[in-house]
Design a protein around this motif. Structure first.
Motif, short mmCIF file in Angstrom:
data_model
loop_
_atom_site.label_atom_id
_atom_site.label_comp_id
_atom_site.label_asym_id
_atom_site.label_seq_id
_atom_site.Cartn_x
_atom_site.Cartn_y
_atom_site.Cartn_z
N ARG A 192 0.83 -1.21 0.00
CA ARG A 192 0.00 0.00 0.00
C ARG A 192 0.86 1.26 0.00
N MET A 193 1.97 1.21 0.73
CA MET A 193 2.86 2.36 0.79
C MET A 193 3.44 2.65 -0.60
N ILE A 194 3.90 1.58 -1.29
CA ILE A 194 4.45 1.76 -2.63
C ILE A 194 3.39 2.30 -3.58
N ASP A 195 2.16 1.79 -3.47
CA ASP A 195 1.07 2.24 -4.32
C ASP A 195 0.78 3.72 -4.07
N ASN A 196 0.76 4.15 -2.82
CA ASN A 196 0.51 5.55 -2.50
C ASN A 196 1.61 6.45 -3.03
N ILE A 197 2.86 5.98 -2.97
CA ILE A 197 3.96 6.76 -3.52
C ILE A 197 3.79 6.94 -5.03
N GLY A 198 3.41 5.84 -5.72
CA GLY A 198 3.19 5.92 -7.16
C GLY A 198 2.07 6.89 -7.51
N ILE A 199 0.99 6.87 -6.73
CA ILE A 199 -0.14 7.77 -6.99
C ILE A 199 0.27 9.23 -6.78
N SER A 200 1.06 9.48 -5.71
CA SER A 200 1.49 10.85 -5.44
C SER A 200 2.41 11.38 -6.55
N ILE A 201 3.21 10.50 -7.12
CA ILE A 201 4.12 10.92 -8.21
C ILE A 201 3.31 11.23 -9.48
N GLN A 202 2.33 10.39 -9.79
CA GLN A 202 1.54 10.58 -11.02
C GLN A 202 0.54 11.71 -10.89
N GLY A 203 0.14 12.03 -9.67
CA GLY A 203 -0.80 13.13 -9.48
C GLY A 203 -2.17 12.81 -10.04
N GLU A 204 -2.75 13.78 -10.75
CA GLU A 204 -4.10 13.60 -11.29
C GLU A 204 -4.17 12.54 -12.37
N ALA A 205 -3.02 12.20 -12.95
CA ALA A 205 -2.98 11.19 -14.03
C ALA A 205 -3.02 9.77 -13.48
N ALA A 206 -2.93 9.61 -12.17
CA ALA A 206 -2.87 8.27 -11.58
C ALA A 206 -4.21 7.56 -11.70
N PRO A 207 -4.21 6.32 -12.21
CA PRO A 207 -5.46 5.54 -12.24
C PRO A 207 -5.79 5.01 -10.85
N ILE A 208 -7.04 5.18 -10.44
CA ILE A 208 -7.47 4.68 -9.15
C ILE A 208 -8.52 3.60 -9.38
#
Length: 247
Positions: A20-36
């Motif tokens: 989950r931590m790695i996933d959250n880091i990836g989402i924060s890097i991608q910003g609004e472009a991150a798929p949820i």
């Protein structure tokens, strides 16, 4: 053995946390472009005490992901329970025959008057019955091939006869008896006319259409992750699964 099991559980817990931590880091890097990706945790089949819903094994029953089937509920083969419907077999049993359809946002349960009794009236729905969207059924009997149309209410002790139709938005009062192959409607319901043989045949056709549509929905919700990804690529990039071997 116990210590080994606890070790695996502890490892699994921390593995999930790290993931989950790695996933959250990836989402924060991608910003609004991150798929949820939203994963539904809704439970379709819910026990009540020691009683669990019973679905006919090895048959094409469709229970929508957002439907709730609770407690003492029996569902026959080729029947369908559509989106956001609630079948609450807590105070009274609910029995649904073969090939019947419970439409979206319908509620099947017992009334407050029945709750005061030691045993509430059951809901019995026969074969190939069609309950349209938004209906409320309380302790009643819906016989084979009957059609309860949009937004109707059927009260305790009512019996809807074989191949009869209750018009949309109608109210069927307590202990009402509707004969077979008739059209009733209103608040409270009143006799309108007998159904023609063509209309009775149309009820059978409608039931078959619901069965075929339910199978399509069931197959859609049974897709694997790879198949869902194929659908996404097709929708966004017109990239067909059969084209993958070309590149």
């Amino acid at each position: 053995f116990l210590s080994t099991t606890m070790s695996f559980l502890s490892f699994g817990f921390w593995f999930v946390r790290v993931g989950r931590m790695i996933d959250n880091i990836g989402i924060s890097i991608q910003g609004e472009a991150a798929p949820i990706y939203q994963i539904s945790k809704h439970r379709r089949l819910i026990p009540f005490g020691s009683i669990r819903p019973q679905l006919q094994e090895k048959s094409d029953i469709f229970v929508a992901p957002s439907a709730s089937v609770v407690g003492d509920v029996t569902v026959g083969e080729n029947s369908s329970i559509w989106y956001n419907s609630v079948l609450r077999g807590d105070m009274n049993p609910i029995s649904i025959g073969n090939g019947s359809s419970i439409g979206e946002n319908s509620v099947l349960h017992c009334s407050s008057d029945q709750m005061a009794k030691e045993s509430a009236s059951p809901i019995v729905i026969g074969d190939n019955a069609i309950i349209d969207a938004g209906c409320l059924l309380q302790g009643c009997v819906i016989q084979d091939g009957a059609n309860i149309q949009l937004g109707s209410v059927v009260s305790d002790g009512a019996i809807i006869g074989r191949n009869s139709v209750i018009a949309a938005g109608s109210f069927v009062p307590v202990d009402a008896k509707i004969p077979s192959k008739q059209l009733w409607g209103g608040n409270p319901v009143q006799y309108i006319r007998d159904l023609t043989q063509e209309e009775v045949d149309n009820l059978t056709t409608l039931g078959e259409e619901r069965k075929r549509l339910a199978i399509k929905h069931k197959n859609e919700h049974m897709k694997t992750a790879d198949e869902l990804l194929d659908d996404l690529e097709d929708a966004q990039f017109y990239f067909k699964p059969q084209d993958k071997s070309k590149y």
